[in-house]
Enzyme design. Structure first.
Site, short mmCIF file in Angstrom:
data_model
loop_
_atom_site.label_atom_id
_atom_site.label_comp_id
_atom_site.label_asym_id
_atom_site.label_seq_id
_atom_site.Cartn_x
_atom_site.Cartn_y
_atom_site.Cartn_z
N GLY A 73 0.82 -1.21 0.00
CA GLY A 73 0.00 0.00 0.00
C GLY A 73 0.85 1.26 0.00
N CYS A 327 2.66 1.80 13.25
CA CYS A 327 3.85 2.54 12.86
C CYS A 327 4.25 3.54 13.94
CB CYS A 327 3.61 3.29 11.57
SG CYS A 327 2.59 2.39 10.42
C1 LIG Z 1 -1.55 -0.36 6.26
C2 LIG Z 1 -1.83 0.92 5.56
C3 LIG Z 1 -0.97 1.41 4.56
C4 LIG Z 1 0.31 0.74 4.22
O1 LIG Z 1 0.14 -0.47 3.54
P1 LIG Z 1 1.41 -1.44 3.46
O2 LIG Z 1 0.98 -2.52 2.51
O3 LIG Z 1 1.66 -1.94 4.84
O4 LIG Z 1 2.53 -0.63 2.93
C5 LIG Z 1 -1.30 2.59 3.93
N1 LIG Z 1 -2.42 3.26 4.25
C6 LIG Z 1 -3.26 2.82 5.19
C7 LIG Z 1 -4.51 3.60 5.48
C8 LIG Z 1 -3.00 1.64 5.88
O5 LIG Z 1 -3.84 1.23 6.83
#
Ligand SMILES: *Cc1c(COP(=O)(O)O)cnc(C)c1O
Length: 396
Positions: A73, A327
């Site tokens: 993401g 995080c």
């Molecule tokens: C978890 C999350 C991400 C990051 O996704 P990853 O696949 O862990 O990099 C980004 N935005 C939101 C809203 C998330 O909850």
């Protein structure tokens, strides 16, 4: 009371489902072909990657050619924002609009662009954790390149008025991206009907494995290439495809978007029982709008305690929960999301996020409601802050 193991942190990550694992296994064994190869083993891999792309597209109401696989993401967010910034800078548009309570994958990307000479407007959120689309209208300028607003917040679960925001963007001829990592599989999404130009999603939040994501890019947007190299992902993101993960994501999203309203009804009922039960503890408050929130999310501030200690005590009782985002935990800074709601630092510190799915039973809810008040009482009894609060002294 029997100790249980309750996973109530699905907003942080989810486990790979049985179905997804089954779909992936053949590609970790015999079906290892490179989708770019000519022979059958390669062609089959290519076909299966395209099948997965179709499933992702279908889940979003997009066309397969509008779906690009990424590694997560965060990568999707980075690509959409930096890519649009690069594209629009050529037309002299160097202004970006986002909100104060985005995921760090968006916020830190925007901060990076600020250092590169872009200007960013951070839209505030209401005390209920909602964005007013009119604030976005007011912020849009002649040189605005992009509006990026998250679909649902990862900490407090509030769902934003995406369609209204998209409408304003289109009226003003500005591109609109949404980080829908938390929303996919929990709310019905149709990128065409909602007017979304770009959308980020992640596999590990919907029972696929970690390290796979996707970006939807509406046809006609010439987003610059992210990784230069081979011709994968129509030349935009080179690198031999992660076939097992891509196939897993296809299965995961197909499952996740099935019967969303029916699935949600049961989750919402348990979630609401948790909210009402926890709010019986004195000096607590629900963060984020009660209705406009993800079905499985609750975020409650509990005064007089430290979130970290609470999580450790809950863990001892077999409950996996979170305080702020994964995080931010580990750092002593209170969550930027809770501060954005106007919470004081010391209240933001003592917050609990539970994110449940259908595997959480009624007995699990009873168990949480039995354990939590005891844990809070114990922590408060040891807390100097709580003692001062009860004496009516200042504790800041
Ligand atoms: C978890 C999350 C991400 C990051 O996704 P990853 O696949 O862990 O990099 C980004 N935005 C939101 C809203 C998330 O909850």
């Amino acid at each position: 009371m029997e100790k249980r193991m309750i996973y109530a942190d699905n907003a942080a990550t989810t486990g790979v489902s049985e179905k997804v694992l089954e779909a992936m296994l053949p590609y970790l064994k015999g079906r290892f072909g490179n989708p770019s190869s000519i022979y059958a083993l390669g062609r089959e891999a290519q076909r299966d990657v395209e099948n997965a792309r179709e499933k992702v597209a279908k889940a979003l109401g997009a066309a397969p050619a509008e779906i690009f696989f990424t590694s997560c993401g965060s990568e999707s967010d980075n690509w959409a924002i930096k890519g649009t910034a690069e594209l629009m800078a050529k037309k002299g548009k160097k202004h970006i609009i986002t909100s104060v309570f985005e995921h760090h994958a968006v916020l830190h990307t925007c901060e990076y662009l600020e250092k590169k000479g872009f200007e960013v407007t951070y839209i505030p959120v209401s005390d209920k954790g909602l964005i007013d689309p009119e604030d976005i209208r007011d912020a849009i300028r002649e040189d605005t390149a992009l509006v990026t607003i998250m679909y649902a917040n990862n900490e407090i679960g509030t769902i934003q008025p995406i369609k209204e925001i998209a409408e304003i963007c289109h009226e003003k001829k500005v591109l609109f991206h949404t980080d829908a990592v938390q929303a996919v599989g929990h709310v019905d999404i149709d990128v065409k009907a909602q007017g979304i130009d770009m959308l980020s999603l992640s596999g590990h939040k919907i029972h696929a494995q970690k390290g796979i994501g996707a970006l939807y890019v509406r046809k006609g947007i010439a987003l610059p290439n992210l990784i230069h190299g081979g011709g994968q992902e129509r030349g935009k993101r080179a690198g031999t495809e992660n076939v097992p993960a891509i196939v897993g994501l296809g299965t995961a999203i197909e499952e996740a978007v099935k019967d969303i309203p029916a699935k949600n009804a049961a989750i919402v009922e348990k979630r609401n029982r948790l909210i009402d039960g926890i709010l019986k503890i004195p000096y607590t408050r629900l963060n984020g709008d009660r209705e406009k929130r993800l079905p499985g999310n609750l975020n409650i501030s509990i005064e007089g305690i430290e979130g970290e200690s609470l999580l450790l005590m809950l863990d001892l009782n077999g409950i996996c929960a979170s305080s702020g985002s994964a995080c931010t935990s580990g750092s002593l800074d209170p969550s930027h999301v809770l501060l954005a709601l106007g919470l004081k630092h010391e209240i933001a510190h003592g917050s609990l996020r539970l994110s449940i799915e259908e595997d959480v039973t009624d007995e699990d809810v009873d168990y949480i409601l039995e354990v939590l008040p005891k844990v809070v009482e114990r922590l408060r009894s040891m807390s100097p802050v709580w003692e001062k609060m009860m004496k009516g002294e200042s504790y800041e």
